[in-house]
Motif scaffolding. Structure first.
Motif, short mmCIF file in Angstrom:
data_model
loop_
_atom_site.label_atom_id
_atom_site.label_comp_id
_atom_site.label_asym_id
_atom_site.label_seq_id
_atom_site.Cartn_x
_atom_site.Cartn_y
_atom_site.Cartn_z
N LEU A 22 0.99 -1.37 -0.13
CA LEU A 22 -0.07 -0.05 -0.10
C LEU A 22 0.59 1.27 0.03
N ASP A 23 1.97 1.27 0.76
CA ASP A 23 2.86 2.15 0.84
C ASP A 23 3.39 2.56 -0.57
N ASN A 24 3.75 1.60 -1.50
CA ASN A 24 4.13 1.47 -2.76
C ASN A 24 2.99 2.24 -3.68
N GLU A 25 1.69 1.94 -3.50
CA GLU A 25 0.78 2.32 -4.09
C GLU A 25 0.57 3.97 -4.03
N GLY A 26 1.07 4.72 -2.90
CA GLY A 26 0.77 6.03 -2.50
C GLY A 26 0.06 6.09 -1.29
N TYR A 27 -0.37 5.05 -0.56
CA TYR A 27 -1.07 5.40 0.46
C TYR A 27 -0.21 5.39 1.61
N GLU A 28 -0.44 6.51 2.60
CA GLU A 28 0.08 6.38 4.20
C GLU A 28 -0.77 5.79 5.02
N ILE A 29 -0.22 4.71 5.63
CA ILE A 29 -0.72 3.75 6.56
C ILE A 29 -0.64 3.99 8.07
N GLU A 30 -1.73 4.32 8.66
CA GLU A 30 -1.60 4.57 9.94
C GLU A 30 -2.63 3.75 10.92
N SER A 31 -2.22 3.42 11.99
CA SER A 31 -3.10 2.56 13.06
C SER A 31 -4.33 3.63 13.51
N LEU A 32 -5.54 3.09 13.76
CA LEU A 32 -6.53 3.96 14.28
C LEU A 32 -7.12 3.47 15.60
N ASN A 33 -7.03 4.18 16.62
CA ASN A 33 -7.84 3.49 17.77
C ASN A 33 -9.21 4.26 17.90
N LEU A 34 -10.31 3.95 17.43
CA LEU A 34 -11.66 4.62 17.53
C LEU A 34 -12.16 4.92 18.94
N LEU A 35 -11.58 4.31 19.77
CA LEU A 35 -11.99 4.48 21.35
C LEU A 35 -11.21 5.92 21.69
N SER A 36 -9.98 6.08 21.38
CA SER A 36 -9.40 7.10 21.98
C SER A 36 -9.49 8.24 20.91
N ARG A 37 -9.67 8.05 19.70
CA ARG A 37 -9.89 9.32 18.78
C ARG A 37 -11.19 9.64 18.61
N GLY A 38 -12.32 8.87 18.75
CA GLY A 38 -13.72 9.31 18.96
C GLY A 38 -14.36 9.66 17.65
N ALA A 39 -13.36 9.36 16.39
CA ALA A 39 -13.79 9.97 14.94
C ALA A 39 -12.89 9.29 14.06
N VAL A 61 -18.78 0.99 16.99
CA VAL A 61 -19.64 0.70 15.80
C VAL A 61 -20.31 1.85 15.09
N GLN A 62 -20.71 2.71 16.08
CA GLN A 62 -21.70 4.01 15.68
C GLN A 62 -20.64 4.96 14.85
N THR A 63 -19.32 4.90 15.32
CA THR A 63 -18.54 5.80 14.55
C THR A 63 -18.18 5.41 13.21
N LEU A 64 -18.06 4.06 13.04
CA LEU A 64 -17.85 3.40 11.60
C LEU A 64 -18.99 3.66 10.69
N LYS A 65 -20.29 3.78 11.43
CA LYS A 65 -21.60 4.09 10.49
C LYS A 65 -21.84 5.45 10.21
N ALA A 66 -21.41 6.24 11.24
CA ALA A 66 -21.35 7.81 10.82
C ALA A 66 -20.32 8.15 9.81
N TYR A 67 -19.11 7.34 9.96
CA TYR A 67 -18.13 7.69 8.74
C TYR A 67 -18.78 7.07 7.28
N LEU A 68 -19.23 5.99 7.32
CA LEU A 68 -19.87 5.52 6.09
C LEU A 68 -21.13 6.62 5.82
N ASP A 69 -21.91 7.05 6.43
CA ASP A 69 -23.05 7.57 6.03
C ASP A 69 -22.72 9.06 5.56
#
Length: 251
Positions: A22-39, A61-69
């Motif tokens: 994915l790095d080679n495709e030009g994406y920057e990859i980061e870990s995401l903790n939804l509990l600490s980030r909140g969004a 789960v609600q954060t993921l749904k809001a992201y999709l919405d």
């Protein structure tokens, strides 16, 4: 935060090879903790939920749904017998799960020296993701089937990867303890099965908010994200497998 595999782990089950690709495709990859980030960060191109061992909390789960919405794109990979607390979430988009494992014994897998719990796929749905998969076999070790709802009011579902007709599903884990992996017509389901699915989701603006034009809206900093434009769509991809993306099988 749910026992997922390490992005930088070079061991067979890690995701280091996928991360490098994915790095080679030009994406920057980061870990995401939804509990600490909140969004989900506003600049995220896609969120990947990669084989959680422990269930996501309802707030996550609600954060993921809001992201999709609001038009975000989501890739979910789940392992057999572990739904990551996402069964109800996925059912809302027409993707069903059961507590089973896909097995397959055929001449091709035997010639490759594969075990019964490593089903092969040679049939792919017509999508941009799989358009180059011509005469190509892929492997999904320890995969669970996805049950796709044909008629869904706000989503169109497409099987991305489908196992061979020789595949079958065994429910539960008792057969593992008893070492009875052979097909049992009384209890097992016959394939083929979808192990990967693309869900095209129609976005609808909230009833109390007008839709934006062309997906653009002006607003001061701190305002709610703009409502989706009329006819806007987003995408959810689901795989009933995680091992295919691990270091051992990625390439």
């Amino acid at each position: 935060g749910h026992g997922e595999r390490d992005l930088n782990d070079p061991k067979p089950g890690g995701f280091q090879v996928a991360k490098t690709a994915l790095d080679n495709e030009g994406y920057e990859i980061e870990s995401l903790n939804l509990l600490s980030r909140g969004a989900v960060p506003e600049d995220a191109a896609v969120v990947i939920v990669a084989g959680p061992k422990k269930p996501l909390l309802s707030t996550e789960v609600q954060t993921l749904k809001a992201y999709l919405d609001k038009g975000g794109r989501l890739l979910i990979m789940l392992e057999a017998f572990e739904d990551g607390g996402l069964q109800g979430f996925l059912a809302g988009y027409g993707v069903g799960l059961d507590n089973g494992l896909i097995l397959d014994v055929n001449q091709v897998s035997q010639s490759l020296g594969l075990s019964a719990v490593m089903p092969l796929v040679s049939q792919y749905g017509p999508s941009k993701i799989t358009e180059d998969f011509k005469n190509l076999v892929t492997i999904y070790p320890m995969a669970r089937p996805l049950i796709l709802k044909k008629d869904h009011s706000n989503a169109t579902l497409l099987a991305l990867a489908t196992t061979m007709p020789t595949s079958y599903e065994k429910l539960g884990k008792e057969w593992i303890k008893e070492e009875k992996a052979a097909f049992d017509a009384k209890t097992d389901k016959k394939g083929p099965f979808a192990v990967g699915a693309l869900v095209e989701i129609k976005l609808t603006p909230p009833k109390d908010e007008p839709a934006g034009k062309g997906g653009q809206a002006k607003g001061a900093a701190g305002d709610k994200p703009p409502a989706p434009a009329e006819g806007a769509k987003t995408y959810l991809v689901v795989f009933g497998n995680t091992d295919f993306a691990g270091n051992s099988f990625f390439n």
